[in-house]
Design a protein around this motif. Sequence first.
Motif, PDB file in Angstrom:
ATOM      1  N   TYR A  32       0.871  -1.089   0.117  1.00 13.63           N
ATOM      2  CA  TYR A  32      -0.194   0.034   0.020  1.00 13.63           C
ATOM      3  C   TYR A  32       0.924   1.147  -0.110  1.00 13.63           C
ATOM      4  O   TYR A  32       2.187   1.340   0.159  1.00 13.63           O
ATOM      5  N   LEU A  48      -4.624   9.918   2.605  1.00 14.95           N
ATOM      6  CA  LEU A  48      -5.390   8.687   2.107  1.00 14.95           C
ATOM      7  C   LEU A  48      -4.125   7.714   2.138  1.00 14.95           C
ATOM      8  O   LEU A  48      -3.031   7.873   2.025  1.00 14.95           O
ATOM      9  N   ILE A  50      -4.002   3.778  -0.039  1.00 15.23           N
ATOM     10  CA  ILE A  50      -4.326   3.156  -1.300  1.00 15.23           C
ATOM     11  C   ILE A  50      -3.643   1.744  -1.260  1.00 15.23           C
ATOM     12  O   ILE A  50      -2.512   1.828  -1.288  1.00 15.23           O
ATOM     13  N   GLU A  54      -6.163  -1.940  -5.328  1.00 18.14           N
ATOM     14  CA  GLU A  54      -7.106  -0.889  -5.547  1.00 18.14           C
ATOM     15  C   GLU A  54      -6.447   0.206  -6.767  1.00 18.14           C
ATOM     16  O   GLU A  54      -5.282   0.583  -6.487  1.00 18.14           O
ATOM     17  N   GLU A  56      -7.768   3.053  -7.551  1.00 17.40           N
ATOM     18  CA  GLU A  56      -8.161   4.590  -7.433  1.00 17.40           C
ATOM     19  C   GLU A  56      -8.901   4.384  -5.730  1.00 17.40           C
ATOM     20  O   GLU A  56      -9.612   3.720  -5.472  1.00 17.40           O
ATOM     21  N   LYS A  57      -8.606   5.730  -5.400  1.00 17.57           N
ATOM     22  CA  LYS A  57      -9.359   6.183  -3.988  1.00 17.57           C
ATOM     23  C   LYS A  57      -9.705   7.439  -3.995  1.00 17.57           C
ATOM     24  O   LYS A  57      -8.968   8.408  -4.440  1.00 17.57           O
ATOM     25  N   ARG A  58     -10.728   7.816  -3.400  1.00 15.18           N
ATOM     26  CA  ARG A  58     -11.370   9.183  -3.279  1.00 15.18           C
ATOM     27  C   ARG A  58     -11.909   9.656  -1.789  1.00 15.18           C
ATOM     28  O   ARG A  58     -12.245   8.875  -1.119  1.00 15.18           O
ATOM     29  N   LYS A  59     -11.711  10.885  -1.712  1.00 13.61           N
ATOM     30  CA  LYS A  59     -12.127  11.527  -0.496  1.00 13.61           C
ATOM     31  C   LYS A  59     -12.364  12.771  -0.691  1.00 13.61           C
ATOM     32  O   LYS A  59     -11.443  13.818  -0.679  1.00 13.61           O
ATOM     33  N   LYS A  63      -8.030  12.624  -4.849  1.00 16.69           N
ATOM     34  CA  LYS A  63      -8.111  11.359  -5.422  1.00 16.69           C
ATOM     35  C   LYS A  63      -6.825  11.069  -5.716  1.00 16.69           C
ATOM     36  O   LYS A  63      -6.010  11.617  -5.898  1.00 16.69           O
TER      37      LYS A  63
END
Lengths: 112, 113
Positions: A32, A48, A50, A54, A56-59, A63
Amino acid sequence: SQKIEQNSEALNIQEGKTATLTCNYTNYSPAYLQWYRQDPGRGPVFLLLIRENEKEKRKERLKVTFDTTLKQSLFHITASQPADSATYLCALDRTGFQKLVFGTGTRLLVSP
Amino acid sequence: DVKVTQSSRYLVKRTGEKVFLECVQDMDHENMFWYRQDPGLGLRLIYFSYDVKMKEKGDIPEGYSVSREKKERFSLILESASTNQTSMYLCASSPAAGVYEQYFGPGTRLTVT
């Protein structure tokens, strides 16, 4: 040798635009990757995380993408604001036991 | 909110002195870490601890030692301070083993003259 690289030059963008920061690594296979924000004279603050499976990760306006083939992570801030001005650090875990190695960070300057 | 506190924001010591940097976290975290941060080099891991009385060397342990007698407290010791130990020192904690973010303290700017 193992390396984690971020653009050492400051990134200057205008308010409202999307900021994209890059983190490249070589000779690691991290499970990660994390992104932190650091303001001058302060400790880093986690943003963030990831994982390798994964894409893509968004908050909120943030991104992160993670491409294990390219060995690269991209960090995006959409609709950037002057308050987003800070240094952004990427970090990866070499061993799975939280022995993080950090990039040197990219300074982002968002002008009104 | 997790709070990680460090005993001093700024510290000035003389070469050869024994220096103690203290870190306390208030969230019952298992893991604690000490880093130093230098321009152009980023954060580098000095020592970390998975549990009370346990310690592991990081990437740059030479010239440093640590102590963790209580779960919430992790001390970094410079046995004989040298000018090349002038740096920003950051303490961090994380909840447990596995995939977790780290929570950082505000840092101690140490100058060794």
